[in-house]
Design a protein around this motif. Structure first.
Motif, PDB file in Angstrom:
ATOM      1  N   MET A   1      90.496 145.686  35.559  1.00 48.57           N
ATOM      2  CA  MET A   1      89.076 145.116  36.079  1.00 48.57           C
ATOM      3  C   MET A   1      88.734 144.285  34.800  1.00 48.57           C
ATOM      4  O   MET A   1      89.064 144.535  33.756  1.00 48.57           O
ATOM      5  CB  MET A   1      88.441 146.196  36.304  1.00 48.57           C
ATOM      6  N   SER A   2      87.678 143.476  35.439  1.00 46.38           N
ATOM      7  CA  SER A   2      86.885 142.553  34.351  1.00 46.38           C
ATOM      8  C   SER A   2      86.209 143.486  33.458  1.00 46.38           C
ATOM      9  O   SER A   2      85.660 144.310  33.869  1.00 46.38           O
ATOM     10  CB  SER A   2      86.093 141.802  34.923  1.00 46.38           C
ATOM     11  N   THR A   3      85.982 142.980  32.027  1.00 45.38           N
ATOM     12  CA  THR A   3      85.131 143.864  31.220  1.00 45.38           C
ATOM     13  C   THR A   3      83.813 142.916  31.116  1.00 45.38           C
ATOM     14  O   THR A   3      83.860 141.778  31.092  1.00 45.38           O
ATOM     15  CB  THR A   3      85.741 143.660  29.952  1.00 45.38           C
ATOM     16  N   VAL A   4      82.847 143.947  31.148  1.00 41.09           N
ATOM     17  CA  VAL A   4      81.367 143.381  31.712  1.00 41.09           C
ATOM     18  C   VAL A   4      81.069 142.849  30.054  1.00 41.09           C
ATOM     19  O   VAL A   4      80.340 141.636  30.144  1.00 41.09           O
ATOM     20  CB  VAL A   4      80.492 144.635  31.752  1.00 41.09           C
ATOM     21  N   GLY A   5      81.329 143.282  28.969  1.00 42.43           N
ATOM     22  CA  GLY A   5      80.938 142.802  27.758  1.00 42.43           C
ATOM     23  C   GLY A   5      80.934 141.394  27.285  1.00 42.43           C
ATOM     24  O   GLY A   5      80.446 140.584  27.026  1.00 42.43           O
ATOM     25  N   ASN A   6      82.577 141.048  27.331  1.00 41.52           N
ATOM     26  CA  ASN A   6      82.748 139.675  27.159  1.00 41.52           C
ATOM     27  C   ASN A   6      83.336 138.988  28.536  1.00 41.52           C
ATOM     28  O   ASN A   6      83.563 137.824  28.215  1.00 41.52           O
ATOM     29  CB  ASN A   6      83.778 139.740  26.180  1.00 41.52           C
ATOM     30  N   SER A   7      83.271 139.490  29.833  1.00 40.59           N
ATOM     31  CA  SER A   7      83.547 138.858  30.875  1.00 40.59           C
ATOM     32  C   SER A   7      85.008 138.343  30.990  1.00 40.59           C
ATOM     33  O   SER A   7      85.160 137.328  31.480  1.00 40.59           O
ATOM     34  CB  SER A   7      82.656 137.748  31.176  1.00 40.59           C
ATOM     35  N   ILE A  18      87.886 136.319  43.639  1.00 40.66           N
ATOM     36  CA  ILE A  18      86.669 136.400  43.977  1.00 40.66           C
ATOM     37  C   ILE A  18      85.554 135.910  42.973  1.00 40.66           C
ATOM     38  O   ILE A  18      84.652 135.006  43.439  1.00 40.66           O
ATOM     39  CB  ILE A  18      86.029 137.865  44.536  1.00 40.66           C
ATOM     40  N   LEU A  19      85.814 136.107  41.617  1.00 38.44           N
ATOM     41  CA  LEU A  19      84.892 135.553  40.674  1.00 38.44           C
ATOM     42  C   LEU A  19      85.123 134.046  40.619  1.00 38.44           C
ATOM     43  O   LEU A  19      83.934 133.359  40.647  1.00 38.44           O
ATOM     44  CB  LEU A  19      85.372 136.270  39.431  1.00 38.44           C
ATOM     45  N   SER A  20      86.396 133.580  40.827  1.00 40.66           N
ATOM     46  CA  SER A  20      86.217 131.711  41.187  1.00 40.66           C
ATOM     47  C   SER A  20      85.702 131.455  41.947  1.00 40.66           C
ATOM     48  O   SER A  20      85.159 130.496  41.706  1.00 40.66           O
ATOM     49  CB  SER A  20      87.807 131.749  40.991  1.00 40.66           C
ATOM     50  N   GLY A  58      82.178 148.323  43.595  1.00 39.98           N
ATOM     51  CA  GLY A  58      80.723 149.009  43.481  1.00 39.98           C
ATOM     52  C   GLY A  58      80.090 148.231  42.722  1.00 39.98           C
ATOM     53  O   GLY A  58      80.244 147.058  42.368  1.00 39.98           O
ATOM     54  N   GLY A  59      79.030 148.803  42.039  1.00 41.81           N
ATOM     55  CA  GLY A  59      78.030 148.350  40.995  1.00 41.81           C
ATOM     56  C   GLY A  59      78.828 147.638  39.978  1.00 41.81           C
ATOM     57  O   GLY A  59      78.393 146.800  39.421  1.00 41.81           O
ATOM     58  N   GLU A  60      79.913 148.463  39.463  1.00 42.91           N
ATOM     59  CA  GLU A  60      80.625 147.696  38.351  1.00 42.91           C
ATOM     60  C   GLU A  60      81.249 146.414  38.630  1.00 42.91           C
ATOM     61  O   GLU A  60      80.967 145.620  37.637  1.00 42.91           O
ATOM     62  CB  GLU A  60      81.708 148.867  37.944  1.00 42.91           C
ATOM     63  N   ALA A  61      81.528 146.306  39.524  1.00 42.81           N
ATOM     64  CA  ALA A  61      82.336 145.023  39.900  1.00 42.81           C
ATOM     65  C   ALA A  61      81.119 143.939  40.248  1.00 42.81           C
ATOM     66  O   ALA A  61      81.213 142.950  39.701  1.00 42.81           O
ATOM     67  CB  ALA A  61      83.093 145.094  41.296  1.00 42.81           C
ATOM     68  N   LEU A  62      80.009 144.214  40.731  1.00 45.08           N
ATOM     69  CA  LEU A  62      78.946 143.408  40.815  1.00 45.08           C
ATOM     70  C   LEU A  62      78.329 143.079  39.525  1.00 45.08           C
ATOM     71  O   LEU A  62      77.896 141.901  39.360  1.00 45.08           O
ATOM     72  CB  LEU A  62      77.784 143.985  41.668  1.00 45.08           C
ATOM     73  N   ASN A  63      78.115 144.062  38.635  1.00 40.11           N
ATOM     74  CA  ASN A  63      77.688 143.754  37.137  1.00 40.11           C
ATOM     75  C   ASN A  63      78.582 143.021  36.484  1.00 40.11           C
ATOM     76  O   ASN A  63      78.262 141.972  35.458  1.00 40.11           O
ATOM     77  CB  ASN A  63      77.179 144.943  36.509  1.00 40.11           C
ATOM     78  N   TRP A  88      72.160 139.114  46.473  1.00 36.44           N
ATOM     79  CA  TRP A  88      72.647 140.617  46.446  1.00 36.44           C
ATOM     80  C   TRP A  88      71.504 141.708  46.723  1.00 36.44           C
ATOM     81  O   TRP A  88      72.088 142.792  46.778  1.00 36.44           O
ATOM     82  CB  TRP A  88      73.644 141.081  45.211  1.00 36.44           C
ATOM     83  N   ALA A  89      70.512 141.361  46.992  1.00 35.25           N
ATOM     84  CA  ALA A  89      69.450 142.488  47.095  1.00 35.25           C
ATOM     85  C   ALA A  89      69.770 143.453  48.299  1.00 35.25           C
ATOM     86  O   ALA A  89      69.855 142.786  49.442  1.00 35.25           O
ATOM     87  CB  ALA A  89      67.871 141.651  47.412  1.00 35.25           C
ATOM     88  N   GLY A  90      69.655 144.743  48.057  1.00 36.94           N
ATOM     89  CA  GLY A  90      70.080 145.656  48.996  1.00 36.94           C
ATOM     90  C   GLY A  90      71.713 145.987  49.198  1.00 36.94           C
ATOM     91  O   GLY A  90      71.832 146.921  50.033  1.00 36.94           O
ATOM     92  N   LEU A  91      72.472 145.467  48.509  1.00 33.02           N
ATOM     93  CA  LEU A  91      73.895 145.529  48.597  1.00 33.02           C
ATOM     94  C   LEU A  91      74.003 146.899  47.838  1.00 33.02           C
ATOM     95  O   LEU A  91      73.285 147.131  46.747  1.00 33.02           O
ATOM     96  CB  LEU A  91      74.835 144.800  47.816  1.00 33.02           C
ATOM     97  N   ALA A  92      74.915 147.759  48.267  1.00 28.93           N
ATOM     98  CA  ALA A  92      75.091 149.142  47.624  1.00 28.93           C
ATOM     99  C   ALA A  92      75.680 148.966  46.387  1.00 28.93           C
ATOM    100  O   ALA A  92      76.710 148.105  46.341  1.00 28.93           O
ATOM    101  CB  ALA A  92      75.908 150.021  48.638  1.00 28.93           C
ATOM    102  N   GLY A  93      75.219 149.597  45.380  1.00 29.95           N
ATOM    103  CA  GLY A  93      75.534 149.523  43.863  1.00 29.95           C
ATOM    104  C   GLY A  93      74.888 148.310  43.072  1.00 29.95           C
ATOM    105  O   GLY A  93      75.156 148.430  41.950  1.00 29.95           O
ATOM    106  N   TRP A  94      74.232 147.501  43.839  1.00 27.90           N
ATOM    107  CA  TRP A  94      73.468 146.363  42.921  1.00 27.90           C
ATOM    108  C   TRP A  94      72.403 147.042  42.101  1.00 27.90           C
ATOM    109  O   TRP A  94      71.286 147.683  42.917  1.00 27.90           O
ATOM    110  CB  TRP A  94      73.088 145.094  43.926  1.00 27.90           C
ATOM    111  N   ARG A  95      72.412 146.759  40.988  1.00 32.40           N
ATOM    112  CA  ARG A  95      71.329 147.177  39.930  1.00 32.40           C
ATOM    113  C   ARG A  95      69.859 146.823  40.158  1.00 32.40           C
ATOM    114  O   ARG A  95      68.982 147.477  39.711  1.00 32.40           O
ATOM    115  CB  ARG A  95      71.983 146.992  38.637  1.00 32.40           C
ATOM    116  N   LEU A  96      69.670 145.946  40.887  1.00 33.96           N
ATOM    117  CA  LEU A  96      68.332 145.062  40.846  1.00 33.96           C
ATOM    118  C   LEU A  96      67.717 145.352  42.395  1.00 33.96           C
ATOM    119  O   LEU A  96      68.330 145.517  43.190  1.00 33.96           O
ATOM    120  CB  LEU A  96      68.498 143.756  40.662  1.00 33.96           C
TER     121      LEU A  96
END
Length: 96
Positions: A1-7, A18-20, A58-63, A88-96
């Motif tokens: 999976m993608s790493t959040v820190g350095n993407s 998906i990211l592309s 989930g939220g990890e992938a969104l972040n 993404w407002a209201g998506l399950a796992g989205w932090r905001l």
């Protein structure tokens, strides 16, 4: 999976396509007025990519996706975060 820190994406990362696509949609959306037909269509497509990400990880992938998209254009990072947050407002796992 993608790493959040350095993407960074690991080779063969399942989220890479998906990211592309998400990044291309964000770039396209930035060039359109939000209420224009094209702007609306791009934002809907960004929402669908968020749904795909939420389903995949989930939220990890969104972040991770948020960090990835922000890192691609540091000078537009805040605007991109606002665009994704609205889409993404209201998506399950989205932090905001």
């Amino acid at each position: 999976m993608s790493t959040v820190g350095n993407s960074c994406l690991a080779p063969g990362d399942a989220l890479a396509p998906i990211l592309s696509t998400l990044t291309a949609l964000v770039v396209a959306a930035e060039a359109q007025a939000p209420s224009s037909p094209a702007g609306t269509a791009f934002r809907r497509a960004i929402r669908r990519k968020g749904e795909d990400l939420a389903q995949a990880g989930g939220g990890e992938a969104l972040n991770a996706a948020l960090a990835f998209v922000r890192d691609r254009a540091p000078d537009r990072a805040d605007e991109r975060e606002a665009l994704l947050s609205a889409a993404w407002a209201g998506l399950a796992g989205w932090r905001l």
